[in-house]
Design an enzyme around this catalytic site. Sequence first.
Site, PDB file in Angstrom:
ATOM      1  N   HIS A  25       0.822  -1.212   0.000  1.00 34.49           N
ATOM      2  CA  HIS A  25       0.000   0.000   0.000  1.00 34.49           C
ATOM      3  C   HIS A  25       0.861   1.269   0.000  1.00 34.49           C
ATOM      4  O   HIS A  25       0.455   2.293  -0.546  1.00 34.49           O
ATOM      5  CB  HIS A  25      -0.964  -0.012   1.184  1.00 34.49           C
ATOM      6  CG  HIS A  25      -2.037  -1.047   1.031  1.00 34.49           C
ATOM      7  ND1 HIS A  25      -2.200  -2.086   1.911  1.00 34.49           N
ATOM      8  CD2 HIS A  25      -2.976  -1.222   0.082  1.00 34.49           C
ATOM      9  CE1 HIS A  25      -3.201  -2.849   1.516  1.00 34.49           C
ATOM     10  NE2 HIS A  25      -3.692  -2.340   0.401  1.00 34.49           N
ATOM     11  N   HIS A  31      -2.019  -5.569  -6.488  1.00 33.67           N
ATOM     12  CA  HIS A  31      -2.163  -6.832  -5.763  1.00 33.67           C
ATOM     13  C   HIS A  31      -3.616  -7.286  -5.795  1.00 33.67           C
ATOM     14  O   HIS A  31      -4.525  -6.521  -6.093  1.00 33.67           O
ATOM     15  CB  HIS A  31      -1.643  -6.706  -4.322  1.00 33.67           C
ATOM     16  CG  HIS A  31      -2.319  -5.644  -3.522  1.00 33.67           C
ATOM     17  ND1 HIS A  31      -1.972  -4.304  -3.605  1.00 33.67           N
ATOM     18  CD2 HIS A  31      -3.323  -5.714  -2.618  1.00 33.67           C
ATOM     19  CE1 HIS A  31      -2.728  -3.600  -2.787  1.00 33.67           C
ATOM     20  NE2 HIS A  31      -3.563  -4.425  -2.180  1.00 33.67           N
ATOM     21  N   CYS A  66     -14.426  -6.991   2.796  1.00 35.17           N
ATOM     22  CA  CYS A  66     -13.389  -6.986   1.758  1.00 35.17           C
ATOM     23  C   CYS A  66     -12.044  -7.222   2.428  1.00 35.17           C
ATOM     24  O   CYS A  66     -11.879  -6.986   3.616  1.00 35.17           O
ATOM     25  CB  CYS A  66     -13.382  -5.679   0.984  1.00 35.17           C
ATOM     26  SG  CYS A  66     -13.271  -4.220   2.011  1.00 35.17           S
ATOM     27  N   HIS A  68      -7.864  -9.227   1.417  1.00 33.48           N
ATOM     28  CA  HIS A  68      -6.884  -9.767   0.467  1.00 33.48           C
ATOM     29  C   HIS A  68      -6.815 -11.281   0.597  1.00 33.48           C
ATOM     30  O   HIS A  68      -6.872 -11.808   1.711  1.00 33.48           O
ATOM     31  CB  HIS A  68      -5.501  -9.178   0.755  1.00 33.48           C
ATOM     32  CG  HIS A  68      -5.480  -7.689   0.732  1.00 33.48           C
ATOM     33  ND1 HIS A  68      -5.645  -6.933   1.874  1.00 33.48           N
ATOM     34  CD2 HIS A  68      -5.348  -6.821  -0.295  1.00 33.48           C
ATOM     35  CE1 HIS A  68      -5.599  -5.647   1.543  1.00 33.48           C
ATOM     36  NE2 HIS A  68      -5.427  -5.554   0.246  1.00 33.48           N
ATOM     37  N   GLU A  86     -15.127 -10.937   9.874  1.00 32.41           N
ATOM     38  CA  GLU A  86     -15.628  -9.566  10.040  1.00 32.41           C
ATOM     39  C   GLU A  86     -17.085  -9.518  10.485  1.00 32.41           C
ATOM     40  O   GLU A  86     -17.451  -8.735  11.353  1.00 32.41           O
ATOM     41  CB  GLU A  86     -15.487  -8.767   8.735  1.00 32.41           C
ATOM     42  CG  GLU A  86     -14.060  -8.456   8.378  1.00 32.41           C
ATOM     43  CD  GLU A  86     -13.945  -7.530   7.173  1.00 32.41           C
ATOM     44  OE1 GLU A  86     -14.917  -6.818   6.834  1.00 32.41           O
ATOM     45  OE2 GLU A  86     -12.858  -7.512   6.560  1.00 32.41           O
ATOM     46  N   GLU A 111      -4.389   2.208  -2.482  1.00 30.50           N
ATOM     47  CA  GLU A 111      -4.937   0.915  -2.869  1.00 30.50           C
ATOM     48  C   GLU A 111      -4.760   0.799  -4.375  1.00 30.50           C
ATOM     49  O   GLU A 111      -5.253   1.647  -5.124  1.00 30.50           O
ATOM     50  CB  GLU A 111      -6.434   0.836  -2.537  1.00 30.50           C
ATOM     51  CG  GLU A 111      -6.739   0.699  -1.067  1.00 30.50           C
ATOM     52  CD  GLU A 111      -6.563  -0.709  -0.531  1.00 30.50           C
ATOM     53  OE1 GLU A 111      -5.844  -1.521  -1.148  1.00 30.50           O
ATOM     54  OE2 GLU A 111      -7.126  -0.989   0.526  1.00 30.50           O
ATOM     55  N   GLU A 113      -5.472  -2.279  -6.646  1.00 31.07           N
ATOM     56  CA  GLU A 113      -5.931  -3.649  -6.497  1.00 31.07           C
ATOM     57  C   GLU A 113      -6.622  -4.181  -7.737  1.00 31.07           C
ATOM     58  O   GLU A 113      -7.292  -3.454  -8.468  1.00 31.07           O
ATOM     59  CB  GLU A 113      -6.904  -3.746  -5.315  1.00 31.07           C
ATOM     60  CG  GLU A 113      -6.228  -3.414  -4.006  1.00 31.07           C
ATOM     61  CD  GLU A 113      -7.120  -3.577  -2.794  1.00 31.07           C
ATOM     62  OE1 GLU A 113      -6.556  -3.790  -1.700  1.00 31.07           O
ATOM     63  OE2 GLU A 113      -8.362  -3.489  -2.917  1.00 31.07           O
TER      64      GLU A 113
END
Length: 177
Positions: A25, A31, A66, A68, A86, A111, A113
């Site tokens: 980041h 990524h 959300c 990774h 979460e 970000e 992504e």
Amino acid sequence: MKEENVILVNEADEPIGLMPKMEAHEKAVLHRAFSVFIMNDSGQTMLQQRAKDKYHSPLLWTNTCCSHQRDGESNIEAGKRRLSEEMGFETELKELFSFIYKAPFDNGLTEHELDHVMMGKYNLLPKINPDEVADWKWMHPSEIKKDIAENPDNYTAWFKIIFERFYNHIMDNTDKL
């Protein structure tokens, strides 16, 4: 706790290495990531408000969860893992599409992504993890779209992009869950 790695990818979503999440980041390196949208039988989307201690976008509203993917983890496995961590529940997920975005933040992080968007259905109350989630609510997508237009600063960058670019695609898939 050891910092997690993210999976670095090229624009074709082919893995090209691993890097600690914060470094990725800081350097704005592309990524792999994912965004989960949970709908109920009334056609509402479950939104979460990010916890106040998140390293970026604290207290902003966003999709259900959300994060990774971990090395060796499928998109669906990652989505289910994070949904449980979460929001405190499990449900089946369906992958819809992916897209690339880049969003810089005021804190110097970016970000960048390749985000895999997934949907699932759930009708009960979540058991939110207060370290990750400050609050949650159900909203109809049409209400979300209107509120984003009126209050864009209340929402995360990726959530606004998904709603702007893929609203119709999400609506078309709601009945197929």
